[in-house]
Design a protein around this motif. Structure first.
Motif, PDB file in Angstrom:
ATOM      1  N   TYR A 168      46.962   6.580  10.079  1.00 33.02           N
ATOM      2  CA  TYR A 168      47.728   7.644  10.726  1.00 33.02           C
ATOM      3  C   TYR A 168      47.521   7.632  12.244  1.00 33.02           C
ATOM      4  N   GLY A 169      47.146   6.483  12.758  1.00 29.99           N
ATOM      5  CA  GLY A 169      46.965   6.363  14.196  1.00 29.99           C
ATOM      6  C   GLY A 169      45.602   6.783  14.700  1.00 29.99           C
ATOM      7  N   GLY A 170      44.689   7.112  13.785  1.00 31.58           N
ATOM      8  CA  GLY A 170      43.343   7.522  14.184  1.00 31.58           C
ATOM      9  C   GLY A 170      42.292   6.786  13.381  1.00 31.58           C
ATOM     10  N   LEU A 171      41.044   7.229  13.515  1.00 29.94           N
ATOM     11  CA  LEU A 171      39.956   6.622  12.774  1.00 29.94           C
ATOM     12  C   LEU A 171      39.563   7.495  11.591  1.00 29.94           C
ATOM     13  N   GLU A 172      38.899   6.885  10.629  1.00 25.93           N
ATOM     14  CA  GLU A 172      38.469   7.605   9.439  1.00 25.93           C
ATOM     15  C   GLU A 172      37.581   8.799   9.780  1.00 25.93           C
ATOM     16  N   ARG A 182      33.817   2.927  11.583  1.00 32.03           N
ATOM     17  CA  ARG A 182      34.998   3.702  11.170  1.00 32.03           C
ATOM     18  C   ARG A 182      36.255   2.874  11.382  1.00 32.03           C
ATOM     19  N   LEU A 183      37.058   2.757  10.338  1.00 29.63           N
ATOM     20  CA  LEU A 183      38.273   1.960  10.375  1.00 29.63           C
ATOM     21  C   LEU A 183      39.479   2.845  10.663  1.00 29.63           C
ATOM     22  N   GLU A 184      40.591   2.219  10.978  1.00 29.82           N
ATOM     23  CA  GLU A 184      41.829   2.981  11.174  1.00 29.82           C
ATOM     24  C   GLU A 184      42.236   3.602   9.851  1.00 29.82           C
ATOM     25  N   ASN A 185      42.667   4.849   9.903  1.00 22.94           N
ATOM     26  CA  ASN A 185      42.995   5.572   8.667  1.00 22.94           C
ATOM     27  C   ASN A 185      44.464   5.497   8.284  1.00 22.94           C
TER      28      ASN A 185
END
Length: 353
Positions: free
Chosen positions: A305-309, A300-303
């Motif tokens: 928005y400061g979180g993960l996908e 899971r990559l960074e989305n």
């Protein structure tokens, strides 16, 4: 370069050897774009024949040491056929050394490229649809427990691995290596279809669109639905390996055999791919060992928005990559080979529990 490196460079730039003369590759200016690629291609074009001739010589020496007994490999068969033709027909039909090198390049490049690309599609599809991994795990665990360490015996194990074979067949249905197959009529032909009669003259070149052929709803839609699967008006577009299993509830499962001419990932007829069986066994062996103890998943990559996908975002990203394809020598995904830092499609193997 090693044999594999030379093959890789030639396959990756397959048009180069066809249209660019060696003198141009050797003298291509270093300040122009593409210098490093063409320099590597120049070296590969020189060294691939050297590697191949060395292998032919090794096979000749092995044959002599074995009192003339031919080996069960393509090198031995080419040498044997060439020498037999030379003796029987006074050399009129025998393969010359350059012709054997050329044939071996075709066999090597075709097997090298198709296998790598099919494995890539398989890993991404299984990361995108993890339920099919679980489906494959059930079969592997019933045949080869995680604690098993014995050598794999083809005769006793391969026929039982119908789910892994179905997985391969479904991948090749949706992502056939050759998207078009060329055929030439030797005599005038009349083809009767639901849209009328088509008359084709002799020496007419025809292209079979394998992608469309493999999505024909009359053949593939809702084929062999399992007990918990529902019919769909777009089923032929879905990745569903169970369509290749005649009776998914039966203890001894049999693979579906498509009607003649409806499934041609290895072409068909007298010009069918000679490596078809090897490809099936190779794929099955790789996935048997790979998934005996591991599963594949997308990182899971960074989305942004400061979180993960989320899972939905991961699926969307994998779908986009599966749709981003091109044909070089065969069909392949873009951006998965020779990637730089931060590029590519991040997948990882995770221990199964």
């Amino acid at each position: 370069m090693t044999y594999n490196e030379a093959t890789k460079h030639i396959v990756a730039t397959v048009v180069g050897p066809i249209i660019l003369p060696q003198w141009l590759l050797e003298n291509y200016p270093s300040f122009l774009p593409g210098y490093e690629t063409l320099k590597s291609l120049s070296i590969a074009m020189k060294e691939f024949p050297i590697h191949t001739r060395r292998r032919l010589d090794q096979e000749r020496h092995r044959t002599v040491a074995a009192d003339g007994e031919a080996g069960n490999n393509i090198l031995s068969q080419l040498l044997q056929a060439s020498e037999q033709d030379s003796e029987d027909k006074k050399g009129s039909q025998s393969l010359s050394e350059p012709e054997m090198v050329g044939n071996l390049f075709v066999f090597t490049a075709a097997g090298f490229d198709t296998t790598a690309n099919t494995l890539a599609f398989a890993l991404v599809l299984l990361a995108r649809y993890p339920k099919w991994q679980e489906w494959v795990f059930e079969e592997i665990d019933s045949i080869l427990p995680a604690t098993a360490s014995t050598d794999l015996d083809y005769a006793s194990i391969f026929p039982k691995l119908t789910r892994i074979q179905a997985l391969l067949l479904e991948i090749l249905r949706l992502f056939p290596p050759g998207t078009h197959i060329v055929k030439v009529s030797t005599t005038p032909q009349r083809i009767h279809t639901s849209h009328g009669i088509f008359s084709l003259p002799a020496n007419c070149t025809m292209y079979i669109n394998t992608v469309c052929l493999h999505l024909d709803p009359n053949v593939w839609r809702n084929l062999n639905l399992a007990e918990n699967e529902k019919a769909s008006e777009t089923d032929e577009l879905d990745f569903r390996p169970t369509r290749w299993i005649w009776d998914s509830s039966a203890e001894s499962q049999q693979l579906f055999k498509p009607p003649k001419g409806t499934y041609v990932p290895w072409s068909a007829g007298p010009r069918v791919c000679p490596r078809q069986k090897m490809a099936q066994v190779e794929f099955t062996a790789i996935f048997l060992k790979l998934f005996q103890r591991h599963r594949i998943e997308a990182v899971r990559l960074e989305n942004g928005y400061g979180g993960l996908e989320t899972r939905i975002q991961v699926e969307r990203r994998l779908d986009e990559r599966l749709g981003d394809v091109t044909v070089i020598l065969t069909l392949q995904m873009n951006g998965i080979y020779d990637i730089g830092e931060g590029e590519g499609l991040k997948l990882r193997l995770v221990k199964r529990r």
